[in-house]
Design an enzyme around this catalytic site. Structure first.
Site, PDB file in Angstrom:
ATOM      1  N   ARG A   1     -19.916  22.054  -7.004  1.00 38.51           N
ATOM      2  CA  ARG A   1     -20.755  22.917  -6.159  1.00 38.51           C
ATOM      3  C   ARG A   1     -22.238  22.609  -6.276  1.00 38.51           C
ATOM      4  O   ARG A   1     -22.991  22.780  -5.303  1.00 38.51           O
ATOM      5  CB  ARG A   1     -20.513  24.388  -6.512  1.00 38.51           C
ATOM      6  CG  ARG A   1     -19.094  24.844  -6.333  1.00 38.51           C
ATOM      7  CD  ARG A   1     -18.621  24.667  -4.911  1.00 38.51           C
ATOM      8  NE  ARG A   1     -17.253  25.170  -4.742  1.00 38.51           N
ATOM      9  CZ  ARG A   1     -16.529  24.943  -3.655  1.00 38.51           C
ATOM     10  NH1 ARG A   1     -17.027  24.224  -2.661  1.00 38.51           N
ATOM     11  NH2 ARG A   1     -15.304  25.412  -3.570  1.00 38.51           N
TER      12      ARG A   1
ATOM     13  N   GLN B   1     -22.822  19.433  -4.292  1.00 39.58           N
ATOM     14  CA  GLN B   1     -22.623  19.785  -2.872  1.00 39.58           C
ATOM     15  C   GLN B   1     -23.815  20.555  -2.306  1.00 39.58           C
ATOM     16  O   GLN B   1     -24.288  20.258  -1.201  1.00 39.58           O
ATOM     17  CB  GLN B   1     -21.343  20.627  -2.756  1.00 39.58           C
ATOM     18  CG  GLN B   1     -20.993  21.054  -1.335  1.00 39.58           C
ATOM     19  CD  GLN B   1     -19.813  22.043  -1.313  1.00 39.58           C
ATOM     20  OE1 GLN B   1     -19.207  22.332  -2.335  1.00 39.58           O
ATOM     21  NE2 GLN B   1     -19.501  22.540  -0.129  1.00 39.58           N
TER      22      GLN B   1
ATOM     23  N   GLU C   1     -10.450  23.923  -4.702  1.00 36.12           N
ATOM     24  CA  GLU C   1     -10.184  24.577  -3.426  1.00 36.12           C
ATOM     25  C   GLU C   1      -8.676  24.490  -3.189  1.00 36.12           C
ATOM     26  O   GLU C   1      -8.124  23.386  -3.094  1.00 36.12           O
ATOM     27  CB  GLU C   1     -10.972  23.923  -2.283  1.00 36.12           C
ATOM     28  CG  GLU C   1     -12.469  24.147  -2.443  1.00 36.12           C
ATOM     29  CD  GLU C   1     -13.304  23.813  -1.226  1.00 36.12           C
ATOM     30  OE1 GLU C   1     -12.852  22.977  -0.409  1.00 36.12           O
ATOM     31  OE2 GLU C   1     -14.402  24.389  -1.084  1.00 36.12           O
TER      32      GLU C   1
ATOM     33  N   THR D   1      -9.202  14.264  -4.829  1.00 39.69           N
ATOM     34  CA  THR D   1      -8.431  15.259  -4.083  1.00 39.69           C
ATOM     35  C   THR D   1      -6.993  15.115  -4.543  1.00 39.69           C
ATOM     36  O   THR D   1      -6.414  14.029  -4.419  1.00 39.69           O
ATOM     37  CB  THR D   1      -8.502  14.995  -2.562  1.00 39.69           C
ATOM     38  OG1 THR D   1      -9.875  14.931  -2.163  1.00 39.69           O
ATOM     39  CG2 THR D   1      -7.803  16.086  -1.770  1.00 39.69           C
TER      40      THR D   1
ATOM     41  N   LYS E   1     -17.448  16.079  -3.258  1.00 38.30           N
ATOM     42  CA  LYS E   1     -16.015  16.236  -3.046  1.00 38.30           C
ATOM     43  C   LYS E   1     -15.242  14.917  -3.076  1.00 38.30           C
ATOM     44  O   LYS E   1     -14.027  14.926  -3.249  1.00 38.30           O
ATOM     45  CB  LYS E   1     -15.754  16.926  -1.704  1.00 38.30           C
ATOM     46  CG  LYS E   1     -16.097  18.412  -1.720  1.00 38.30           C
ATOM     47  CD  LYS E   1     -16.103  18.988  -0.324  1.00 38.30           C
ATOM     48  CE  LYS E   1     -16.337  20.484  -0.335  1.00 38.30           C
ATOM     49  NZ  LYS E   1     -15.166  21.263  -0.780  1.00 38.30           N
TER      50      LYS E   1
ATOM     51  N   ASP F   1      -8.756  20.413  -3.382  1.00 37.78           N
ATOM     52  CA  ASP F   1      -9.984  19.691  -3.035  1.00 37.78           C
ATOM     53  C   ASP F   1     -11.036  20.017  -4.111  1.00 37.78           C
ATOM     54  O   ASP F   1     -11.848  20.920  -3.956  1.00 37.78           O
ATOM     55  CB  ASP F   1     -10.439  20.152  -1.641  1.00 37.78           C
ATOM     56  CG  ASP F   1     -11.779  19.571  -1.239  1.00 37.78           C
ATOM     57  OD1 ASP F   1     -12.154  18.515  -1.764  1.00 37.78           O
ATOM     58  OD2 ASP F   1     -12.447  20.191  -0.378  1.00 37.78           O
TER      59      ASP F   1
ATOM     60  N   ASP G   1     -10.901  16.850   6.096  1.00 39.95           N
ATOM     61  CA  ASP G   1     -10.716  18.193   5.554  1.00 39.95           C
ATOM     62  C   ASP G   1     -11.360  19.210   6.491  1.00 39.95           C
ATOM     63  O   ASP G   1     -12.507  19.037   6.910  1.00 39.95           O
ATOM     64  CB  ASP G   1     -11.330  18.291   4.156  1.00 39.95           C
ATOM     65  CG  ASP G   1     -10.788  19.490   3.378  1.00 39.95           C
ATOM     66  OD1 ASP G   1      -9.731  20.028   3.764  1.00 39.95           O
ATOM     67  OD2 ASP G   1     -11.419  19.879   2.382  1.00 39.95           O
TER      68      ASP G   1
ATOM     69  N   GLU H   1      -5.605  24.492  -0.995  1.00 38.29           N
ATOM     70  CA  GLU H   1      -5.407  24.206   0.431  1.00 38.29           C
ATOM     71  C   GLU H   1      -3.984  23.714   0.661  1.00 38.29           C
ATOM     72  O   GLU H   1      -3.259  23.387  -0.272  1.00 38.29           O
ATOM     73  CB  GLU H   1      -6.372  23.089   0.900  1.00 38.29           C
ATOM     74  CG  GLU H   1      -7.822  23.349   0.555  1.00 38.29           C
ATOM     75  CD  GLU H   1      -8.779  22.359   1.227  1.00 38.29           C
ATOM     76  OE1 GLU H   1      -8.342  21.637   2.152  1.00 38.29           O
ATOM     77  OE2 GLU H   1      -9.948  22.323   0.825  1.00 38.29           O
TER      78      GLU H   1
ATOM     79  N   HIS I   1     -12.898  32.455   3.871  1.00 34.50           N
ATOM     80  CA  HIS I   1     -13.583  31.464   3.021  1.00 34.50           C
ATOM     81  C   HIS I   1     -14.922  31.065   3.631  1.00 34.50           C
ATOM     82  O   HIS I   1     -15.945  31.048   2.938  1.00 34.50           O
ATOM     83  CB  HIS I   1     -12.689  30.235   2.843  1.00 34.50           C
ATOM     84  CG  HIS I   1     -13.377  29.096   2.134  1.00 34.50           C
ATOM     85  ND1 HIS I   1     -13.696  29.134   0.794  1.00 34.50           N
ATOM     86  CD2 HIS I   1     -13.837  27.899   2.591  1.00 34.50           C
ATOM     87  CE1 HIS I   1     -14.312  28.006   0.450  1.00 34.50           C
ATOM     88  NE2 HIS I   1     -14.409  27.233   1.518  1.00 34.50           N
TER      89      HIS I   1
ATOM     90  N   GLU J   1     -15.877  31.566  -4.912  1.00 33.80           N
ATOM     91  CA  GLU J   1     -15.719  32.896  -4.303  1.00 33.80           C
ATOM     92  C   GLU J   1     -15.214  33.917  -5.316  1.00 33.80           C
ATOM     93  O   GLU J   1     -15.669  35.062  -5.319  1.00 33.80           O
ATOM     94  CB  GLU J   1     -14.712  32.829  -3.146  1.00 33.80           C
ATOM     95  CG  GLU J   1     -15.126  31.986  -1.976  1.00 33.80           C
ATOM     96  CD  GLU J   1     -13.947  31.771  -1.044  1.00 33.80           C
ATOM     97  OE1 GLU J   1     -13.294  30.711  -1.148  1.00 33.80           O
ATOM     98  OE2 GLU J   1     -13.657  32.658  -0.224  1.00 33.80           O
TER      99      GLU J   1
END
Ligand code: CA
Length: 393
Positions: free
Chosen positions: A217, A220, A179, A237, A233, A213, A106, A181, A113, A339
Protein backbone atom coordinates in the site's frame (compact mmCIF):
# COMPACT_ATOMS: atom_id res chain seq x y z
CA UNK A 1 -9.62 -51.18 -12.24
CA UNK A 2 -10.64 -49.24 -9.16
CA UNK A 3 -13.37 -46.93 -7.90
CA UNK A 4 -12.89 -43.44 -6.44
CA UNK A 5 -14.31 -42.92 -2.97
CA UNK A 6 -15.95 -39.52 -2.42
CA UNK A 7 -16.35 -38.81 1.33
CA UNK A 8 -19.79 -37.56 2.44
CA UNK A 9 -19.92 -33.76 2.43
CA UNK A 10 -16.82 -33.45 0.22
CA UNK A 11 -16.53 -30.11 -1.58
CA UNK A 12 -15.07 -32.06 -4.52
CA UNK A 13 -18.00 -34.24 -5.56
CA UNK A 14 -19.18 -35.00 -9.10
CA UNK A 15 -20.81 -31.57 -9.44
CA UNK A 16 -17.43 -29.83 -9.06
CA UNK A 17 -14.60 -31.68 -10.90
CA UNK A 18 -12.02 -28.86 -10.99
CA UNK A 19 -8.96 -29.20 -13.21
CA UNK A 20 -5.35 -28.77 -12.14
CA UNK A 21 -1.78 -29.70 -13.06
CA UNK A 22 0.02 -32.17 -10.81
CA UNK A 23 3.09 -34.38 -10.61
CA UNK A 24 3.93 -37.46 -8.57
CA UNK A 25 7.48 -38.09 -7.37
CA UNK A 26 9.84 -36.87 -10.05
CA UNK A 27 7.30 -37.37 -12.83
CA UNK A 28 6.40 -34.75 -15.38
CA UNK A 29 3.48 -32.39 -14.64
CA UNK A 30 0.17 -33.39 -16.25
CA UNK A 31 -3.51 -32.49 -16.11
CA UNK A 32 -5.72 -34.01 -13.41
CA UNK A 33 -9.17 -33.59 -11.94
CA UNK A 34 -9.84 -33.44 -8.20
CA UNK A 35 -12.44 -35.99 -7.08
CA UNK A 36 -12.99 -36.26 -3.32
CA UNK A 37 -9.52 -36.61 -1.80
CA UNK A 38 -8.09 -38.06 -5.02
CA UNK A 39 -6.59 -36.74 -8.23
CA UNK A 40 -7.58 -38.47 -11.45
CA UNK A 41 -4.80 -38.50 -14.08
CA UNK A 42 -6.72 -37.61 -17.24
CA UNK A 43 -4.09 -38.71 -19.75
CA UNK A 44 -4.08 -42.16 -18.10
CA UNK A 45 -7.85 -42.35 -17.62
CA UNK A 46 -8.93 -41.02 -21.02
CA UNK A 47 -5.92 -42.00 -23.13
CA UNK A 48 -5.78 -38.49 -24.58
CA UNK A 49 -2.36 -36.83 -24.96
CA UNK A 50 -3.81 -33.31 -24.62
CA UNK A 51 -3.87 -34.02 -20.88
CA UNK A 52 -0.19 -35.01 -20.75
CA UNK A 53 0.66 -31.29 -21.07
CA UNK A 54 2.11 -29.24 -18.21
CA UNK A 55 -0.74 -26.71 -18.39
CA UNK A 56 -4.46 -26.68 -19.12
CA UNK A 57 -3.91 -24.44 -22.13
CA UNK A 58 -3.94 -27.09 -24.92
CA UNK A 59 -7.18 -28.57 -23.58
CA UNK A 60 -8.80 -25.17 -22.96
CA UNK A 61 -7.93 -24.11 -26.53
CA UNK A 62 -10.08 -26.96 -27.89
CA UNK A 63 -13.14 -24.91 -26.99
CA UNK A 64 -16.52 -25.06 -25.32
CA UNK A 65 -17.94 -28.20 -26.96
CA UNK A 66 -14.91 -30.22 -25.84
CA UNK A 67 -15.18 -28.79 -22.29
CA UNK A 68 -18.77 -30.04 -22.13
CA UNK A 69 -17.97 -33.46 -23.63
CA UNK A 70 -14.92 -34.12 -21.43
CA UNK A 71 -16.80 -33.10 -18.28
CA UNK A 72 -19.57 -35.57 -19.16
CA UNK A 73 -17.02 -38.33 -19.80
CA UNK A 74 -15.31 -37.67 -16.45
CA UNK A 75 -18.66 -37.79 -14.63
CA UNK A 76 -19.32 -41.21 -16.18
CA UNK A 77 -15.83 -42.46 -15.31
CA UNK A 78 -15.85 -41.42 -11.65
CA UNK A 79 -19.23 -43.00 -11.04
CA UNK A 80 -17.86 -46.29 -12.41
CA UNK A 81 -14.35 -47.73 -12.57
CA UNK A 82 -11.07 -46.12 -13.59
CA UNK A 83 -7.63 -47.66 -14.34
CA UNK A 84 -5.61 -48.40 -11.15
CA UNK A 85 -2.64 -46.23 -12.07
CA UNK A 86 -4.80 -43.20 -12.87
CA UNK A 87 -5.75 -42.32 -9.28
CA UNK A 88 -3.49 -40.62 -6.71
CA UNK A 89 -4.24 -39.42 -3.16
CA UNK A 90 -4.25 -35.61 -3.25
CA UNK A 91 -1.82 -35.54 -0.32
CA UNK A 92 0.82 -37.35 -2.40
CA UNK A 93 0.87 -35.06 -5.43
CA UNK A 94 2.61 -31.76 -6.08
CA UNK A 95 0.30 -29.13 -7.53
CA UNK A 96 1.64 -26.70 -10.13
CA UNK A 97 0.48 -23.43 -11.70
CA UNK A 98 -2.48 -24.83 -13.69
CA UNK A 99 -2.34 -22.45 -16.66
CA UNK A 100 0.27 -20.77 -18.77
CA UNK A 101 -0.83 -17.21 -18.08
CA UNK A 102 -1.16 -15.07 -21.21
CA UNK A 103 -2.30 -11.54 -20.30
CA UNK A 104 -3.30 -10.57 -16.77
CA UNK A 105 -5.84 -7.84 -16.04
CA UNK A 106 -7.25 -6.89 -12.66
CA UNK A 107 -10.62 -5.19 -12.20
CA UNK A 108 -12.12 -3.21 -9.31
CA UNK A 109 -15.71 -4.45 -9.35
CA UNK A 110 -16.83 -4.22 -5.70
CA UNK A 111 -18.66 -0.98 -4.93
CA UNK A 112 -17.96 -1.48 -1.22
CA UNK A 113 -14.20 -1.94 -1.80
CA UNK A 114 -13.92 0.94 -4.28
CA UNK A 115 -15.84 3.25 -1.89
CA UNK A 116 -13.71 2.26 1.11
CA UNK A 117 -10.44 2.73 -0.80
CA UNK A 118 -11.72 6.06 -2.18
CA UNK A 119 -12.40 7.29 1.36
CA UNK A 120 -8.95 6.13 2.53
CA UNK A 121 -6.86 7.37 -0.44
CA UNK A 122 -8.88 10.54 -1.25
CA UNK A 123 -10.59 11.56 2.03
CA UNK A 124 -11.66 14.99 0.73
CA UNK A 125 -13.35 13.79 -2.48
CA UNK A 126 -16.34 11.67 -3.55
CA UNK A 127 -15.40 8.03 -2.78
CA UNK A 128 -16.40 6.73 -6.25
CA UNK A 129 -14.90 8.48 -9.29
CA UNK A 130 -17.39 9.54 -12.03
CA UNK A 131 -16.62 6.60 -14.37
CA UNK A 132 -17.04 3.82 -11.80
CA UNK A 133 -20.73 2.93 -12.37
CA UNK A 134 -20.40 3.24 -16.15
CA UNK A 135 -17.58 0.78 -16.80
CA UNK A 136 -15.70 -1.98 -14.97
CA UNK A 137 -12.49 -0.13 -14.04
CA UNK A 138 -9.34 -2.22 -14.47
CA UNK A 139 -5.60 -2.15 -15.21
CA UNK A 140 -3.12 -4.46 -16.92
CA UNK A 141 -0.97 -6.39 -14.46
CA UNK A 142 2.08 -8.61 -14.74
CA UNK A 143 1.33 -12.14 -15.97
CA UNK A 144 4.87 -13.41 -15.30
CA UNK A 145 4.46 -13.08 -11.53
CA UNK A 146 1.26 -15.08 -11.22
CA UNK A 147 2.21 -17.83 -8.73
CA UNK A 148 0.59 -21.04 -7.57
CA UNK A 149 -0.70 -21.29 -4.01
CA UNK A 150 2.02 -22.20 -1.51
CA UNK A 151 4.72 -20.09 -3.17
CA UNK A 152 6.42 -17.85 -0.57
CA UNK A 153 6.08 -14.09 -1.05
CA UNK A 154 9.23 -11.99 -0.55
CA UNK A 155 8.37 -8.59 0.91
CA UNK A 156 8.83 -6.07 -1.90
CA UNK A 157 11.02 -2.98 -1.58
CA UNK A 158 10.36 0.29 -3.33
CA UNK A 159 9.77 4.01 -3.10
CA UNK A 160 7.30 5.45 -0.65
CA UNK A 161 6.45 8.95 0.49
CA UNK A 162 3.74 10.07 2.87
CA UNK A 163 2.34 13.61 2.57
CA UNK A 164 4.35 14.47 5.71
CA UNK A 165 7.68 13.41 4.11
CA UNK A 166 9.76 16.01 2.25
CA UNK A 167 11.16 13.41 -0.18
CA UNK A 168 10.59 9.74 -1.03
CA UNK A 169 12.61 7.01 0.67
CA UNK A 170 13.51 3.50 -0.54
CA UNK A 171 13.09 0.36 1.52
CA UNK A 172 10.99 -2.72 2.32
CA UNK A 173 7.24 -2.07 2.22
CA UNK A 174 5.80 -1.38 5.67
CA UNK A 175 2.18 -1.76 4.52
CA UNK A 176 2.05 -5.17 2.82
CA UNK A 177 -1.54 -6.29 2.27
CA UNK A 178 -3.72 -8.87 0.56
CA UNK A 179 -6.70 -8.60 -1.77
CA UNK A 180 -9.16 -11.53 -1.73
CA UNK A 181 -10.48 -11.96 -5.27
CA UNK A 182 -11.69 -14.45 -7.83
CA UNK A 183 -9.70 -14.93 -11.04
CA UNK A 184 -11.31 -15.91 -14.36
CA UNK A 185 -9.43 -17.96 -16.97
CA UNK A 186 -10.07 -17.46 -20.68
CA UNK A 187 -10.07 -20.85 -22.39
CA UNK A 188 -11.11 -19.97 -25.94
CA UNK A 189 -9.87 -16.61 -27.16
CA UNK A 190 -10.91 -14.31 -29.96
CA UNK A 191 -9.01 -12.62 -32.81
CA UNK A 192 -8.59 -8.86 -33.14
CA UNK A 193 -11.75 -6.83 -33.67
CA UNK A 194 -14.10 -9.54 -32.36
CA UNK A 195 -15.66 -8.26 -29.12
CA UNK A 196 -17.20 -10.86 -26.80
CA UNK A 197 -20.77 -10.16 -25.67
CA UNK A 198 -21.61 -10.74 -21.99
CA UNK A 199 -23.94 -13.60 -22.99
CA UNK A 200 -21.03 -15.40 -24.69
CA UNK A 201 -19.04 -15.48 -21.42
CA UNK A 202 -19.39 -19.28 -20.81
CA UNK A 203 -18.20 -20.10 -24.34
CA UNK A 204 -14.93 -18.25 -23.74
CA UNK A 205 -14.19 -18.41 -20.02
CA UNK A 206 -13.17 -21.90 -18.92
CA UNK A 207 -13.15 -21.53 -15.17
CA UNK A 208 -12.46 -19.62 -11.98
CA UNK A 209 -9.78 -19.67 -9.29
CA UNK A 210 -9.20 -17.97 -5.95
CA UNK A 211 -6.76 -15.09 -6.34
CA UNK A 212 -4.71 -13.08 -3.83
CA UNK A 213 -3.51 -9.79 -5.30
CA UNK A 214 -0.67 -9.03 -2.85
CA UNK A 215 -0.43 -5.23 -2.54
CA UNK A 216 2.21 -2.92 -1.04
CA UNK A 217 0.00 0.00 0.00
CA UNK A 218 2.84 2.45 0.69
CA UNK A 219 4.43 1.86 -2.73
CA UNK A 220 0.99 1.99 -4.38
CA UNK A 221 -0.08 5.24 -2.68
CA UNK A 222 3.00 7.12 -3.96
CA UNK A 223 3.14 5.69 -7.52
CA UNK A 224 -0.48 5.26 -8.60
CA UNK A 225 -1.27 8.80 -9.87
CA UNK A 226 -2.10 9.21 -12.74
CA UNK A 227 -1.64 5.81 -14.46
CA UNK A 228 -2.75 3.33 -11.79
CA UNK A 229 -1.12 0.44 -9.91
CA UNK A 230 2.36 -0.68 -10.98
CA UNK A 231 5.19 -1.96 -8.72
CA UNK A 232 2.97 -1.96 -5.64
CA UNK A 233 1.20 -5.00 -7.10
CA UNK A 234 3.37 -6.52 -9.84
CA UNK A 235 5.71 -8.45 -7.50
CA UNK A 236 3.26 -11.34 -6.87
CA UNK A 237 -0.28 -12.56 -7.55
CA UNK A 238 -1.18 -15.97 -6.09
CA UNK A 239 -3.89 -18.30 -7.45
CA UNK A 240 -5.39 -21.56 -6.23
CA UNK A 241 -4.26 -24.70 -8.07
CA UNK A 242 -7.77 -25.98 -8.95
CA UNK A 243 -9.67 -24.30 -11.79
CA UNK A 244 -13.41 -24.69 -11.10
CA UNK A 245 -15.23 -24.96 -14.47
CA UNK A 246 -17.81 -22.30 -15.29
CA UNK A 247 -19.98 -25.33 -16.17
CA UNK A 248 -19.90 -26.20 -12.43
CA UNK A 249 -20.88 -22.66 -11.42
CA UNK A 250 -24.24 -22.52 -13.25
CA UNK A 251 -25.95 -23.42 -9.95
CA UNK A 252 -24.28 -20.45 -8.23
CA UNK A 253 -25.55 -17.98 -10.84
CA UNK A 254 -27.63 -15.17 -9.32
CA UNK A 255 -28.75 -11.63 -10.24
CA UNK A 256 -26.43 -8.71 -9.58
CA UNK A 257 -27.15 -6.41 -6.61
CA UNK A 258 -28.38 -3.66 -8.97
CA UNK A 259 -27.38 -1.65 -12.07
CA UNK A 260 -30.42 0.53 -12.67
CA UNK A 261 -28.96 3.96 -11.90
CA UNK A 262 -27.21 4.39 -14.22
CA UNK A 263 -28.17 1.62 -16.64
CA UNK A 264 -24.98 0.26 -18.27
CA UNK A 265 -24.40 1.01 -21.96
CA UNK A 266 -25.87 -1.66 -24.30
CA UNK A 267 -22.58 -3.54 -24.85
CA UNK A 268 -22.44 -4.28 -21.09
CA UNK A 269 -26.03 -5.51 -20.73
CA UNK A 270 -26.65 -9.19 -19.95
CA UNK A 271 -29.89 -11.00 -20.86
CA UNK A 272 -29.36 -13.08 -17.69
CA UNK A 273 -26.72 -11.73 -15.31
CA UNK A 274 -23.63 -13.63 -14.26
CA UNK A 275 -23.69 -12.69 -10.59
CA UNK A 276 -22.18 -15.57 -8.62
CA UNK A 277 -23.04 -16.70 -5.09
CA UNK A 278 -19.53 -17.62 -3.95
CA UNK A 279 -18.40 -17.29 -0.31
CA UNK A 280 -14.77 -16.64 0.53
CA UNK A 281 -13.04 -16.96 3.91
CA UNK A 282 -9.76 -15.20 4.77
CA UNK A 283 -7.51 -16.62 7.50
CA UNK A 284 -4.51 -14.72 8.87
CA UNK A 285 -2.10 -17.00 10.76
CA UNK A 286 -4.98 -19.40 11.25
CA UNK A 287 -7.49 -16.86 12.59
CA UNK A 288 -10.55 -16.09 10.44
CA UNK A 289 -10.57 -12.34 9.80
CA UNK A 290 -13.07 -11.94 6.95
CA UNK A 291 -15.83 -13.59 4.89
CA UNK A 292 -15.97 -11.72 1.56
CA UNK A 293 -19.21 -12.37 -0.43
CA UNK A 294 -18.85 -12.45 -4.24
CA UNK A 295 -22.65 -12.03 -4.55
CA UNK A 296 -22.18 -8.34 -3.58
CA UNK A 297 -20.04 -7.53 -6.65
CA UNK A 298 -21.43 -4.68 -8.77
CA UNK A 299 -20.03 -5.86 -12.13
CA UNK A 300 -20.21 -9.47 -13.33
CA UNK A 301 -17.25 -11.38 -14.81
CA UNK A 302 -19.17 -11.52 -18.12
CA UNK A 303 -19.34 -7.72 -18.20
CA UNK A 304 -15.62 -7.52 -17.40
CA UNK A 305 -14.76 -9.73 -20.41
CA UNK A 306 -17.11 -7.76 -22.68
CA UNK A 307 -15.48 -4.52 -21.59
CA UNK A 308 -11.98 -5.92 -22.05
CA UNK A 309 -12.66 -6.78 -25.71
CA UNK A 310 -15.09 -4.03 -26.83
CA UNK A 311 -12.24 -1.88 -28.20
CA UNK A 312 -11.18 -4.66 -30.59
CA UNK A 313 -8.48 -6.14 -28.35
CA UNK A 314 -8.00 -9.86 -28.95
CA UNK A 315 -8.10 -12.43 -26.16
CA UNK A 316 -6.04 -15.58 -25.77
CA UNK A 317 -6.13 -18.99 -24.16
CA UNK A 318 -4.64 -18.48 -20.70
CA UNK A 319 -5.70 -14.86 -20.23
CA UNK A 320 -6.44 -14.30 -16.56
CA UNK A 321 -8.53 -11.50 -15.11
CA UNK A 322 -9.16 -10.72 -11.47
CA UNK A 323 -12.47 -9.44 -10.14
CA UNK A 324 -10.90 -6.90 -7.83
CA UNK A 325 -11.07 -7.14 -4.05
CA UNK A 326 -14.32 -8.68 -2.87
CA UNK A 327 -15.83 -6.63 -0.05
CA UNK A 328 -19.38 -6.68 1.31
CA UNK A 329 -21.21 -3.95 3.23
CA UNK A 330 -20.26 -5.30 6.67
CA UNK A 331 -16.87 -4.84 8.32
CA UNK A 332 -16.22 -8.59 8.58
CA UNK A 333 -16.85 -8.89 4.81
CA UNK A 334 -13.93 -6.68 3.74
CA UNK A 335 -11.39 -8.43 1.52
CA UNK A 336 -8.24 -6.40 2.28
CA UNK A 337 -6.42 -5.53 5.52
CA UNK A 338 -6.33 -1.88 4.35
CA UNK A 339 -10.11 -1.82 4.79
CA UNK A 340 -10.32 -4.19 7.77
CA UNK A 341 -7.85 -1.98 9.73
CA UNK A 342 -9.21 1.23 8.15
CA UNK A 343 -5.87 2.37 6.79
CA UNK A 344 -4.01 1.00 9.83
CA UNK A 345 -5.99 3.09 12.34
CA UNK A 346 -8.18 0.26 13.68
CA UNK A 347 -5.96 -2.78 14.34
CA UNK A 348 -7.36 -6.33 14.21
CA UNK A 349 -6.64 -8.98 16.80
CA UNK A 350 -4.78 -11.91 15.23
CA UNK A 351 -3.68 -14.73 17.55
CA UNK A 352 -4.03 -12.31 20.49
CA UNK A 353 -1.86 -9.59 18.91
CA UNK A 354 -2.93 -6.22 17.46
CA UNK A 355 -2.17 -6.19 13.74
CA UNK A 356 -2.68 -3.87 10.77
CA UNK A 357 -0.49 -5.00 7.82
CA UNK A 358 1.54 -8.18 7.21
CA UNK A 359 4.69 -9.00 9.19
CA UNK A 360 7.46 -11.33 8.01
CA UNK A 361 6.49 -14.94 8.68
CA UNK A 362 2.73 -14.25 8.44
CA UNK A 363 0.64 -16.66 6.41
CA UNK A 364 -2.65 -15.91 4.66
CA UNK A 365 -5.04 -18.59 3.42
CA UNK A 366 -8.14 -17.81 1.34
CA UNK A 367 -10.74 -20.52 0.75
CA UNK A 368 -14.02 -20.44 -1.16
CA UNK A 369 -17.16 -22.43 -1.87
CA UNK A 370 -20.42 -22.17 -3.81
CA UNK A 371 -23.73 -24.02 -4.23
CA UNK A 372 -23.40 -26.98 -6.58
CA UNK A 373 -25.94 -28.36 -9.05
CA UNK A 374 -27.02 -31.29 -6.87
CA UNK A 375 -27.60 -29.30 -3.68
CA UNK A 376 -24.16 -29.97 -2.16
CA UNK A 377 -21.53 -27.26 -1.95
CA UNK A 378 -18.52 -27.22 -4.26
CA UNK A 379 -15.09 -25.97 -3.17
CA UNK A 380 -12.31 -23.93 -4.73
CA UNK A 381 -9.64 -25.33 -2.39
CA UNK A 382 -7.29 -22.64 -1.14
CA UNK A 383 -4.76 -20.01 -2.08
CA UNK A 384 -2.01 -19.84 0.52
CA UNK A 385 1.06 -17.63 0.88
CA UNK A 386 3.66 -16.82 3.54
CA UNK A 387 5.63 -13.59 3.77
CA UNK A 388 9.44 -13.79 3.73
CA UNK A 389 11.75 -10.89 4.71
CA UNK A 390 12.74 -8.36 2.07
CA UNK A 391 15.96 -9.01 0.19
CA UNK A 392 16.70 -5.29 -0.46
CA UNK A 393 17.04 -2.61 2.22
CA1 CA B 1 -6.73 -6.15 -6.97
Amino acid sequence: MTTIDIPAGSLFGVDNLPYGVFSVGGGSPRVGVRVGDSVLDLAAALGDEVFAASSLNPFMAQGYDRWVAVRERIRELVSGEVPDGAVHPVGRVTLHLPIEVADYVDFYASEHHASNVGRLFRPDAEPLLPNWKHLPVGYHGRSGTVLVSGTDIVRPSGQRKTPADAAPVFGPSTRLDIEAELGFVVGAGTPLNTPITPDDFPRHVFGAVLLNDWSARDIQAWEYVPLGPHLGKSFATSISPWVVPILALEAARIPLPGQSNPLPLPYLRESKPWGLDIDLVVEWNGDEVSRPPFREMYWSPAQMLAHMTINGASSRTGDLYGSGTISGPEKHQRGAFLELSWGGKEPLTVKGEERTFLLDGDEVVITGSAPGAGGERIGFGEVRGRVLPATQD
